[in-house]
Design a protein around this motif. Sequence first.
Motif, PDB file in Angstrom:
ATOM      1  N   VAL A   1       0.829  -1.200   0.000  1.00  0.00           N
ATOM      2  CA  VAL A   1       0.000   0.000   0.000  1.00  0.00           C
ATOM      3  C   VAL A   1       0.868   1.256   0.000  1.00  0.00           C
ATOM      4  O   VAL A   1       0.595   2.229  -0.704  1.00  0.00           O
ATOM      5  CB  VAL A   1      -0.946  -0.007   1.209  1.00  0.00           C
ATOM      6  CG1 VAL A   1      -1.756   1.281   1.267  1.00  0.00           C
ATOM      7  CG2 VAL A   1      -1.880  -1.203   1.143  1.00  0.00           C
ATOM      8  N   ALA A   2       1.951   1.221   0.776  1.00  0.00           N
ATOM      9  CA  ALA A   2       2.840   2.380   0.856  1.00  0.00           C
ATOM     10  C   ALA A   2       3.569   2.624  -0.459  1.00  0.00           C
ATOM     11  O   ALA A   2       4.001   3.754  -0.727  1.00  0.00           O
ATOM     12  CB  ALA A   2       3.853   2.184   1.978  1.00  0.00           C
TER      13      ALA A   2
ATOM     14  N   VAL B   1       2.888   7.244   2.804  1.00  0.00           N
ATOM     15  CA  VAL B   1       4.067   6.378   2.844  1.00  0.00           C
ATOM     16  C   VAL B   1       4.217   5.758   4.225  1.00  0.00           C
ATOM     17  O   VAL B   1       4.447   4.560   4.386  1.00  0.00           O
ATOM     18  CB  VAL B   1       5.346   7.175   2.490  1.00  0.00           C
ATOM     19  CG1 VAL B   1       6.586   6.296   2.648  1.00  0.00           C
ATOM     20  CG2 VAL B   1       5.266   7.706   1.069  1.00  0.00           C
ATOM     21  N   VAL B   2       4.088   6.589   5.253  1.00  0.00           N
ATOM     22  CA  VAL B   2       4.397   6.160   6.624  1.00  0.00           C
ATOM     23  C   VAL B   2       3.232   5.422   7.271  1.00  0.00           C
ATOM     24  O   VAL B   2       3.425   4.404   7.948  1.00  0.00           O
ATOM     25  CB  VAL B   2       4.799   7.383   7.474  1.00  0.00           C
ATOM     26  CG1 VAL B   2       5.170   6.950   8.889  1.00  0.00           C
ATOM     27  CG2 VAL B   2       5.937   8.136   6.824  1.00  0.00           C
ATOM     28  N   SER B   3       2.010   5.927   7.071  1.00  0.00           N
ATOM     29  CA  SER B   3       0.855   5.396   7.786  1.00  0.00           C
ATOM     30  C   SER B   3       0.594   3.915   7.524  1.00  0.00           C
ATOM     31  O   SER B   3       0.456   3.133   8.483  1.00  0.00           O
ATOM     32  CB  SER B   3      -0.391   6.221   7.442  1.00  0.00           C
ATOM     33  OG  SER B   3      -1.549   5.714   8.055  1.00  0.00           O
ATOM     34  N   PRO B   4       0.521   3.452   6.255  1.00  0.00           N
ATOM     35  CA  PRO B   4       0.233   2.028   6.049  1.00  0.00           C
ATOM     36  C   PRO B   4       1.306   1.104   6.628  1.00  0.00           C
ATOM     37  O   PRO B   4       1.004   0.041   7.177  1.00  0.00           O
ATOM     38  CB  PRO B   4       0.165   1.900   4.516  1.00  0.00           C
ATOM     39  CG  PRO B   4      -0.145   3.271   4.033  1.00  0.00           C
ATOM     40  CD  PRO B   4       0.565   4.181   4.976  1.00  0.00           C
ATOM     41  N   ILE B   5       2.589   1.518   6.507  1.00  0.00           N
ATOM     42  CA  ILE B   5       3.673   0.685   7.049  1.00  0.00           C
ATOM     43  C   ILE B   5       3.596   0.650   8.562  1.00  0.00           C
ATOM     44  O   ILE B   5       3.669  -0.420   9.187  1.00  0.00           O
ATOM     45  CB  ILE B   5       5.042   1.221   6.584  1.00  0.00           C
ATOM     46  CG1 ILE B   5       5.171   1.088   5.064  1.00  0.00           C
ATOM     47  CG2 ILE B   5       6.173   0.468   7.278  1.00  0.00           C
ATOM     48  CD1 ILE B   5       6.437   1.712   4.506  1.00  0.00           C
ATOM     49  N   ALA B   6       3.447   1.840   9.189  1.00  0.00           N
ATOM     50  CA  ALA B   6       3.375   1.891  10.647  1.00  0.00           C
ATOM     51  C   ALA B   6       2.183   1.104  11.172  1.00  0.00           C
ATOM     52  O   ALA B   6       2.291   0.378  12.170  1.00  0.00           O
ATOM     53  CB  ALA B   6       3.292   3.347  11.105  1.00  0.00           C
ATOM     54  N   PHE B   7       1.046   1.229  10.495  1.00  0.00           N
ATOM     55  CA  PHE B   7      -0.134   0.486  10.912  1.00  0.00           C
ATOM     56  C   PHE B   7       0.086  -1.012  10.797  1.00  0.00           C
ATOM     57  O   PHE B   7      -0.268  -1.780  11.704  1.00  0.00           O
ATOM     58  CB  PHE B   7      -1.352   0.910  10.078  1.00  0.00           C
ATOM     59  CG  PHE B   7      -2.343   1.711  10.860  1.00  0.00           C
ATOM     60  CD1 PHE B   7      -2.048   3.008  11.241  1.00  0.00           C
ATOM     61  CD2 PHE B   7      -3.565   1.175  11.217  1.00  0.00           C
ATOM     62  CE1 PHE B   7      -2.954   3.755  11.969  1.00  0.00           C
ATOM     63  CE2 PHE B   7      -4.480   1.907  11.947  1.00  0.00           C
ATOM     64  CZ  PHE B   7      -4.182   3.203  12.322  1.00  0.00           C
ATOM     65  N   GLY B   8       0.661  -1.444   9.673  1.00  0.00           N
ATOM     66  CA  GLY B   8       0.911  -2.872   9.502  1.00  0.00           C
ATOM     67  C   GLY B   8       1.821  -3.424  10.580  1.00  0.00           C
ATOM     68  O   GLY B   8       1.565  -4.494  11.156  1.00  0.00           O
ATOM     69  N   VAL B   9       2.902  -2.697  10.883  1.00  0.00           N
ATOM     70  CA  VAL B   9       3.858  -3.139  11.912  1.00  0.00           C
ATOM     71  C   VAL B   9       3.193  -3.166  13.283  1.00  0.00           C
ATOM     72  O   VAL B   9       3.335  -4.132  14.050  1.00  0.00           O
ATOM     73  CB  VAL B   9       5.099  -2.229  11.920  1.00  0.00           C
ATOM     74  CG1 VAL B   9       5.989  -2.538  13.114  1.00  0.00           C
ATOM     75  CG2 VAL B   9       5.885  -2.389  10.619  1.00  0.00           C
ATOM     76  N   LEU B  10       2.456  -2.096  13.627  1.00  0.00           N
ATOM     77  CA  LEU B  10       1.812  -2.020  14.933  1.00  0.00           C
ATOM     78  C   LEU B  10       0.715  -3.067  15.095  1.00  0.00           C
ATOM     79  O   LEU B  10       0.537  -3.627  16.185  1.00  0.00           O
ATOM     80  CB  LEU B  10       1.239  -0.619  15.156  1.00  0.00           C
ATOM     81  CG  LEU B  10       2.258   0.500  15.385  1.00  0.00           C
ATOM     82  CD1 LEU B  10       1.572   1.856  15.400  1.00  0.00           C
ATOM     83  CD2 LEU B  10       3.015   0.273  16.694  1.00  0.00           C
TER      84      LEU B  10
END
Length: 441
Positions: A57-58, A378-387
């Motif tokens: 997504v990112a 860029v940041v939101s989908p990755i951070a959400f996936g990791v969290l």
Amino acid sequence: MTALRPSPMRRRVRGRVLLMLCVMYAIAYIDRTNISTALPYIKDDLGLTDTMAGYVVAAFALPYAFLQIFGGAIGGRIGPRKMLAIVAVLWGVATLLTGFSVGLMSLIGARLLLGLTEAAAFPTATQAMSKWIPIDRNGFAQGITHSAARLGNALAPLIVAGLIIVAGWRSSFLVVAALSVIWAGLWWVVFRDRPADHPKMTSQELSELGELHTPAGVGDRVKTPWKQLVPQILPVTFVDFGYGWTLWVFLTWLPTFLSDTYGLGIGGFALYTSIILLAGVVGDTVGGMLSDRIVARGGDVRHARRVILVIGLGGALLCLTPLLFAQSLLVATVALTLSFFFLELCNANLWAIPMDVAPQWSGAASGLMNTGFGIAGVVSPIAFGVLIDASGWVAPFGLSIGLLAAAIVVAWFMHPKRVRMVDGTVVVGGAAAATTETVSR
């Protein structure tokens, strides 16, 4: 105080132009968000984790974030007619390639191309609106086009879910790719970069558009005054980041949240997702019309945009708070629906500010503003996936609430000034306290 009557849109060529842009916004958002509904099936088919899905997504948001300014500036140079026709065909190709993806890297490549081509779309469309829409309808124009985008958001889950049930997840990308190409052809036939060049333009409508919309006043080839533009737009970019962070949560993770948390199947989470996103259709239009109404009644433009931004961001923050605690499906749906409505009050106003501040360079200015949304993507989908993989849904929702609070503070204190050309010189602010610098042609 007597309210001013807004400039008419019916029985005007500009109304047809605005309708074409509404269709484009809807298609663009179907193309960029259809992956969220298909994501659970793509993950199963291609063996992706939530973290990998976040990278996919990112991948869209990476070029989308950092080419906004470039895309808006180029669109202003070569004209919205040519630019939007080209990028619509190319993002249709990118959507087609998404349907043919066979693994993580091919998915990322297709999404990179989609982000690259869509980066120029909305800034260039804003440039078109600056020439075709009367200044007193800036909020309405941005509101109605972004309402169409949210309608695309809301319809995408139902359309994609139906196509997945009938023919598999790949078919959903193949069908919507064709819509982009068809629109590009119609746009080329209907639109003209300068209103005066349109065969159905009347002298009355041309006079209603104002001096910036006439051939003598456009000044298309004037160099973009970045030195004056950046200080005015940068605070708006930060607010757009806070808004965009939360918006990406809705556009990317909502189906997965409903599926994981409440065990809904594809029909269930597609229906609930559509219901929630339909609130944005109303929010976008209402937000733009409210701020325009304040201006029409004699209010200051900057104050009008700022007030609606603070109300929207604050309402979204409050309505997201119940999701920090265990909630029933009904409570969660109501909270998400109200939160999305308030969040979308902001959208038209964020996009109207570049038109208010720098109508002559609104493509570049809106590209700079929307870079905040792109970086959030860029940041939101990755951070959400990791969290989500690490600790579940509470932490990412809490982070979104914190960023909304920061955006509220910046929105309230920002004061973007008008940037305009006067006798070959760029003027910032009012005549009494303006800063100037000559710009080469």
